[in-house]
Design a protein around this motif. Structure first.
Motif, PDB file in Angstrom:
ATOM      1  N   ARG A  24       0.810  -1.219   0.000  1.00  0.00           N
ATOM      2  CA  ARG A  24       0.000   0.000   0.000  1.00  0.00           C
ATOM      3  C   ARG A  24       0.843   1.269   0.000  1.00  0.00           C
ATOM      4  N   ALA A  25       2.152   1.106  -0.050  1.00  0.00           N
ATOM      5  CA  ALA A  25       3.062   2.249   0.076  1.00  0.00           C
ATOM      6  C   ALA A  25       2.802   3.324  -0.974  1.00  0.00           C
ATOM      7  N   TRP A  26       2.430   2.907  -2.180  1.00  0.00           N
ATOM      8  CA  TRP A  26       2.195   3.879  -3.260  1.00  0.00           C
ATOM      9  C   TRP A  26       1.069   4.849  -2.901  1.00  0.00           C
ATOM     10  N   ARG A  27       0.135   4.405  -2.029  1.00  0.00           N
ATOM     11  CA  ARG A  27      -0.938   5.290  -1.578  1.00  0.00           C
ATOM     12  C   ARG A  27      -0.581   6.001  -0.284  1.00  0.00           C
ATOM     13  N   TRP A  28       0.078   5.246   0.612  1.00  0.00           N
ATOM     14  CA  TRP A  28       0.372   5.800   1.930  1.00  0.00           C
ATOM     15  C   TRP A  28       1.395   6.928   1.873  1.00  0.00           C
ATOM     16  N   GLY A  29       2.389   6.818   0.993  1.00  0.00           N
ATOM     17  CA  GLY A  29       3.416   7.857   0.893  1.00  0.00           C
ATOM     18  C   GLY A  29       2.829   9.227   0.600  1.00  0.00           C
ATOM     19  N   PRO A  30       2.056   9.369  -0.486  1.00  0.00           N
ATOM     20  CA  PRO A  30       1.425  10.666  -0.767  1.00  0.00           C
ATOM     21  C   PRO A  30       0.508  11.143   0.361  1.00  0.00           C
ATOM     22  N   GLU A  31      -0.159  10.188   1.027  1.00  0.00           N
ATOM     23  CA  GLU A  31      -1.037  10.560   2.137  1.00  0.00           C
ATOM     24  C   GLU A  31      -0.225  11.178   3.272  1.00  0.00           C
ATOM     25  N   LEU A  32       0.938  10.597   3.546  1.00  0.00           N
ATOM     26  CA  LEU A  32       1.784  11.153   4.603  1.00  0.00           C
ATOM     27  C   LEU A  32       2.381  12.497   4.200  1.00  0.00           C
ATOM     28  N   ALA A  35       1.321  23.426   8.401  1.00  0.00           N
ATOM     29  CA  ALA A  35       0.326  24.488   8.470  1.00  0.00           C
ATOM     30  C   ALA A  35      -0.104  24.765   9.908  1.00  0.00           C
ATOM     31  N   ALA A  36      -0.008  23.716  10.759  1.00  0.00           N
ATOM     32  CA  ALA A  36      -0.372  23.863  12.170  1.00  0.00           C
ATOM     33  C   ALA A  36       0.808  24.320  13.025  1.00  0.00           C
ATOM     34  N   GLY A  37       1.947  24.596  12.371  1.00  0.00           N
ATOM     35  CA  GLY A  37       3.128  25.037  13.105  1.00  0.00           C
ATOM     36  C   GLY A  37       3.888  23.905  13.761  1.00  0.00           C
ATOM     37  N   LEU A  38       3.609  22.661  13.326  1.00  0.00           N
ATOM     38  CA  LEU A  38       4.275  21.489  13.891  1.00  0.00           C
ATOM     39  C   LEU A  38       5.321  20.956  12.914  1.00  0.00           C
ATOM     40  N   PRO A  39       6.390  20.306  13.411  1.00  0.00           N
ATOM     41  CA  PRO A  39       7.470  19.857  12.520  1.00  0.00           C
ATOM     42  C   PRO A  39       7.026  18.719  11.607  1.00  0.00           C
ATOM     43  N   PRO A  40       7.212  18.860  10.287  1.00  0.00           N
ATOM     44  CA  PRO A  40       6.763  17.838   9.338  1.00  0.00           C
ATOM     45  C   PRO A  40       7.824  16.824   8.941  1.00  0.00           C
ATOM     46  N   GLU A  41       9.060  17.018   9.397  1.00  0.00           N
ATOM     47  CA  GLU A  41      10.173  16.226   8.866  1.00  0.00           C
ATOM     48  C   GLU A  41      10.006  14.725   9.045  1.00  0.00           C
ATOM     49  N   MET A  42       9.438  14.297  10.175  1.00  0.00           N
ATOM     50  CA  MET A  42       9.313  12.859  10.412  1.00  0.00           C
ATOM     51  C   MET A  42       8.397  12.204   9.382  1.00  0.00           C
ATOM     52  N   LEU A  43       7.322  12.888   9.025  1.00  0.00           N
ATOM     53  CA  LEU A  43       6.410  12.308   8.051  1.00  0.00           C
ATOM     54  C   LEU A  43       6.995  12.353   6.643  1.00  0.00           C
ATOM     55  N   HIS A  44       7.765  13.396   6.340  1.00  0.00           N
ATOM     56  CA  HIS A  44       8.479  13.409   5.052  1.00  0.00           C
ATOM     57  C   HIS A  44       9.421  12.210   4.969  1.00  0.00           C
ATOM     58  N   ALA A  45      10.113  11.938   6.079  1.00  0.00           N
ATOM     59  CA  ALA A  45      11.049  10.801   6.108  1.00  0.00           C
ATOM     60  C   ALA A  45      10.296   9.477   5.953  1.00  0.00           C
ATOM     61  N   ALA A  46       9.139   9.363   6.605  1.00  0.00           N
ATOM     62  CA  ALA A  46       8.343   8.139   6.478  1.00  0.00           C
ATOM     63  C   ALA A  46       7.884   7.954   5.035  1.00  0.00           C
ATOM     64  N   ALA A  47       7.503   9.050   4.377  1.00  0.00           N
ATOM     65  CA  ALA A  47       7.074   8.973   2.980  1.00  0.00           C
ATOM     66  C   ALA A  47       8.227   8.545   2.083  1.00  0.00           C
ATOM     67  N   THR A 104      10.692   6.675   3.001  1.00  0.00           N
ATOM     68  CA  THR A 104      10.862   5.242   3.268  1.00  0.00           C
ATOM     69  C   THR A 104       9.841   4.425   2.475  1.00  0.00           C
ATOM     70  N   LEU A 105       8.600   4.843   2.504  1.00  0.00           N
ATOM     71  CA  LEU A 105       7.546   4.130   1.777  1.00  0.00           C
ATOM     72  C   LEU A 105       7.822   4.090   0.277  1.00  0.00           C
ATOM     73  N   ALA A 106       8.471   5.127  -0.236  1.00  0.00           N
ATOM     74  CA  ALA A 106       8.743   5.193  -1.675  1.00  0.00           C
ATOM     75  C   ALA A 106       9.620   4.033  -2.140  1.00  0.00           C
ATOM     76  N   ARG A 107      10.366   3.440  -1.223  1.00  0.00           N
ATOM     77  CA  ARG A 107      11.199   2.289  -1.594  1.00  0.00           C
ATOM     78  C   ARG A 107      10.355   1.077  -1.990  1.00  0.00           C
ATOM     79  N   TRP A 108       9.066   1.104  -1.643  1.00  0.00           N
ATOM     80  CA  TRP A 108       8.175  -0.003  -1.965  1.00  0.00           C
ATOM     81  C   TRP A 108       7.242   0.299  -3.137  1.00  0.00           C
TER      82      TRP A 108
END
Length: 279
Positions: A223-231, A240-252, A254-258
């Motif tokens: 499901r990585a092809w869907r989950w990556g863009p979602e993350l 947009a909420a002023g919270l750090p996004p880097e962890m989710l970018h990194a997770a995306a 990672t998912l791209a490898r699949w």
């Protein structure tokens, strides 16, 4: 065998509590007060550890030394110990990677016998019973098992290979620590939009840990092809909420490898992990 004298480097919240448990089966537990903070001294006194003036004295008197310090200084501390030609058992129990443990073993050898250790759990106070995982020479790990026998510190030997205990500790920490950060991000985003209580209600319907369900990794890969863009979208919402996004970018990332196994229902756990390691 006579009870050993133990040296603890250094009595932080985990180190002091672990050292106090070791005292059950030890002749004495030493700590070096030079250069330590008032807080460390108070903690060591609370756990009835015996102060000595210098590292050299601690090493000279100790049969077993346990290193529980901030990970960043683990090798520097081992280098100091090696400089004193310590010839006992050195338990490298810090949260460091297996390569660093191997370097420390090389630093201290052949004089000292190095046991790789990894503590999983909270400090052994107030009924807590952490497990000290061990790997290294059998006679040395047996001595550490004996040291903590009958105490709140449980022990488990993983084998003779230095690095195994640290690998287990970090693999668990990888999930346990990161999952806590993800909770903060998820609740932080939900709060920004006024749905934090609803999020908690949704999550409360499932209490199992994904870490205990590794077979789900293959489904994640498919499901990585869907989950990556979602993350990536979620990362934008965090920003947009002023919270750090880097962890989710990194997770995306990672998912791209699949991405090459889109909707592959035949994918196995081994296949997924192989693709993750060698894209």
């Amino acid at each position: 065998m006579d009870q050993p004298t133990i040296g603890i480097l250094h009595p932080g919240s985990m180190g002091a509590a672990v050292a106090a448990c070791a005292a059950t089966n030890a002749a004495d537990v030493l700590w070096c007060e030079t250069g330590r903070s008032t807080t460390s001294a108070e903690r060591a006194d609370q756990f009835a550890l015996t102060p000595v003036a210098t590292l050299a004295e601690l090493l000279d008197r100790s049969d077993i030394v346990i290193s529980l310090c901030p990970p960043a200084v683990a090798e520097d501390l081992a280098r100091e110990v090696a400089g004193q030609r310590f010839a006992g058992v050195y338990v490298e129990a810090n949260a460091i990677n297996p390569e660093r443990v191997t370097r420390i073993a090389a630093l201290l050898g052949p004089d000292a016998t190095v046991v790789d250790g990894g503590v999983v759990g909270s400090p052994p106070v107030g009924g807590k019973t952490p497990t000290l995982y061990l790997s290294g020479p059998a006679d040395a790990t047996e001595r550490i098992e004996t040291l903590f026998a009958g105490t709140p510190v449980l022990t488990e030997v993983l084998g003779k290979e230095v690095g195994k205990a640290s690998a287990l500790k970090l693999a668990y920490a990888c999930f346990q620590k990161t999952s806590r950060v993800l909770v903060a991000l998820a609740v932080g985003m939900a709060r920004e939009y006024g749905v934090d209580q609803e999020l908690i209600e949704v999550a409360s319907r499932r209490t199992d840990s994904y870490l205990s369900e590794p077979q789900y990794v293959a489904k994640t890969a498919a499901r990585a092809w869907r989950w990556g863009p979602e993350l990536e979208e979620a990362a934008d919402a965090l920003a947009a909420a002023g919270l750090p996004p880097e962890m989710l970018h990194a997770a995306a990332t990672t998912l791209a490898r699949w991405n090459g196994v889109k909707d592959d229902s035949e994918l196995t756990l081994n296949d997924a992990l192989n693709r993750l390691a060698q894209p």
